[in-house]
Design a protein around this motif. Sequence first.
Motif, PDB file in Angstrom:
ATOM      1  N   ALA A  72       0.825  -1.210   0.000  1.00  0.00           N
ATOM      2  CA  ALA A  72       0.000   0.000   0.000  1.00  0.00           C
ATOM      3  C   ALA A  72       0.855   1.254   0.000  1.00  0.00           C
ATOM      4  N   ALA A  73       1.983   1.215   0.675  1.00  0.00           N
ATOM      5  CA  ALA A  73       2.876   2.379   0.695  1.00  0.00           C
ATOM      6  C   ALA A  73       3.400   2.684  -0.705  1.00  0.00           C
ATOM      7  N   LEU A  74       3.718   1.632  -1.475  1.00  0.00           N
ATOM      8  CA  LEU A  74       4.159   1.838  -2.862  1.00  0.00           C
ATOM      9  C   LEU A  74       3.080   2.548  -3.669  1.00  0.00           C
ATOM     10  N   ILE A  75       1.845   2.067  -3.519  1.00  0.00           N
ATOM     11  CA  ILE A  75       0.752   2.615  -4.320  1.00  0.00           C
ATOM     12  C   ILE A  75       0.359   4.009  -3.840  1.00  0.00           C
ATOM     13  N   ALA A  76       0.334   4.220  -2.537  1.00  0.00           N
ATOM     14  CA  ALA A  76       0.001   5.545  -2.009  1.00  0.00           C
ATOM     15  C   ALA A  76       1.018   6.584  -2.468  1.00  0.00           C
ATOM     16  N   ASP A  77       2.291   6.232  -2.443  1.00  0.00           N
ATOM     17  CA  ASP A  77       3.327   7.151  -2.940  1.00  0.00           C
ATOM     18  C   ASP A  77       3.115   7.464  -4.407  1.00  0.00           C
ATOM     19  N   CYS A  78       2.740   6.450  -5.164  1.00  0.00           N
ATOM     20  CA  CYS A  78       2.471   6.625  -6.597  1.00  0.00           C
ATOM     21  C   CYS A  78       1.319   7.599  -6.810  1.00  0.00           C
ATOM     22  N   VAL A  79       0.230   7.410  -6.081  1.00  0.00           N
ATOM     23  CA  VAL A  79      -0.946   8.277  -6.234  1.00  0.00           C
ATOM     24  C   VAL A  79      -0.606   9.708  -5.844  1.00  0.00           C
ATOM     25  N   ARG A  80       0.131   9.887  -4.750  1.00  0.00           N
ATOM     26  CA  ARG A  80       0.513  11.234  -4.308  1.00  0.00           C
ATOM     27  C   ARG A  80       1.378  11.938  -5.351  1.00  0.00           C
ATOM     28  N   ALA A  81       2.161  11.158  -6.088  1.00  0.00           N
ATOM     29  CA  ALA A  81       3.061  11.720  -7.101  1.00  0.00           C
ATOM     30  C   ALA A  81       2.384  11.867  -8.456  1.00  0.00           C
ATOM     31  N   ASP A  82       1.050  11.736  -8.485  1.00  0.00           N
ATOM     32  CA  ASP A  82       0.281  11.828  -9.720  1.00  0.00           C
ATOM     33  C   ASP A  82       0.643  10.692 -10.674  1.00  0.00           C
ATOM     34  N   GLY A  83       0.962   9.533 -10.092  1.00  0.00           N
ATOM     35  CA  GLY A  83       1.293   8.374 -10.901  1.00  0.00           C
ATOM     36  C   GLY A  83       0.085   7.497 -11.162  1.00  0.00           C
ATOM     37  N   VAL A  84       0.313   6.463 -11.961  1.00  0.00           N
ATOM     38  CA  VAL A  84      -0.714   5.488 -12.319  1.00  0.00           C
ATOM     39  C   VAL A  84      -0.207   4.099 -11.943  1.00  0.00           C
ATOM     40  N   VAL A  85      -1.100   3.273 -11.433  1.00  0.00           N
ATOM     41  CA  VAL A  85      -0.778   1.879 -11.141  1.00  0.00           C
ATOM     42  C   VAL A  85      -0.944   1.074 -12.424  1.00  0.00           C
ATOM     43  N   GLN A  86       0.150   0.543 -12.931  1.00  0.00           N
ATOM     44  CA  GLN A  86       0.139  -0.238 -14.168  1.00  0.00           C
ATOM     45  C   GLN A  86       0.075  -1.720 -13.795  1.00  0.00           C
ATOM     46  N   ALA A  87      -1.062  -2.377 -14.084  1.00  0.00           N
ATOM     47  CA  ALA A  87      -1.281  -3.760 -13.654  1.00  0.00           C
ATOM     48  C   ALA A  87      -1.224  -4.712 -14.837  1.00  0.00           C
ATOM     49  N   PHE A  88      -0.511  -5.826 -14.641  1.00  0.00           N
ATOM     50  CA  PHE A  88      -0.326  -6.773 -15.748  1.00  0.00           C
ATOM     51  C   PHE A  88      -0.363  -8.209 -15.244  1.00  0.00           C
ATOM     52  N   GLY A  89      -1.034  -9.049 -16.012  1.00  0.00           N
ATOM     53  CA  GLY A  89      -1.039 -10.487 -15.776  1.00  0.00           C
ATOM     54  C   GLY A  89      -1.597 -11.170 -17.008  1.00  0.00           C
ATOM     55  N   THR A  90      -1.332 -12.450 -17.145  1.00  0.00           N
ATOM     56  CA  THR A  90      -1.858 -13.219 -18.266  1.00  0.00           C
ATOM     57  C   THR A  90      -2.692 -14.365 -17.723  1.00  0.00           C
ATOM     58  N   GLY A  91      -3.420 -15.046 -18.615  1.00  0.00           N
ATOM     59  CA  GLY A  91      -4.234 -16.168 -18.180  1.00  0.00           C
ATOM     60  C   GLY A  91      -5.238 -15.756 -17.124  1.00  0.00           C
ATOM     61  N   HIS A  92      -5.416 -16.598 -16.117  1.00  0.00           N
ATOM     62  CA  HIS A  92      -6.388 -16.298 -15.072  1.00  0.00           C
ATOM     63  C   HIS A  92      -5.945 -15.170 -14.157  1.00  0.00           C
ATOM     64  N   SER A  93      -4.691 -14.805 -14.214  1.00  0.00           N
ATOM     65  CA  SER A  93      -4.224 -13.654 -13.421  1.00  0.00           C
ATOM     66  C   SER A  93      -4.865 -12.355 -13.891  1.00  0.00           C
TER      67      SER A  93
END
Length: 262
Positions: A42-63
């Motif tokens: 959560a700290a990684l993502i919160a820092d990203c949001v505060r910095a006007d960043g975007v969470v880039q999510a990736f997975g294949t198959g059932h992921s």
Amino acid sequence: MSVESANESVTQPVSADRFARESLAVLNRLTDSARADVSAAAALIADCVRADGVVQAFGTGHSQALVLELAGRAGGLVPTNRLSMADLVLFGGGHPGVLDDPLLEREPGIAVRLYELAAPRPQDVFVVISNSGVNNVVVEMALHAKEQGHRLLAITSLSHTRQVPAVHPSGKKLADLADVVLDNAAPRGDALLELPGGGAVCALSTLTGVLLVQMTVAETTAQLLASGDRPPVYVSANVPGGFESNLELEKRYAGRIRRTAS
């Protein structure tokens, strides 16, 4: 698990009640065991949001089910983007037939192309999801994201990944590359209920993965609120005014988050 417990588990009949009982037991254990790692994620993502960043999510198959759980859903964070093999066609101009290749995710260079199509910014954080943590495109995406300076969160099964060899030329697995690892507690092969004579049935990783994703969203929100930041959160588009409210929130991330029909 003791030998006696393992033998007892195999002799129990496969049933809906057994799956519910055993999967809920794993979920209850995971709620406690993952708490520290969820806070770090959560700290990684919160820092990203505060910095006007975007969470880039990736997975294949059932992921991909967990990517959808994180990116662009009601009650979730707005600055989230789904990376998909289909991007090669939807945004990269590739022929639709390329997606018919069941071995596409083994081809080198695919993850780098997907990264380029997304055009992430330096403050964006990557969330890469794979139960095994060894598929070529998954490891390539993780490697490239780290080489480009991004923070990386992995959701994987440590039990599975530790029992199978690396297949990427680097010799790395997803868990080796991440800043934070969320272990989904799924067994090797994912299926939970052992069958008499060998084999197993009923996959677990989606259930545990959803729990980890939503715990992380909740903790990210808590950290943002604690620092005085208002979390940009989606409202269901199926309530009055929800669609319009979401469009207004998305304007801040125009051109950086994709919301396709599938």
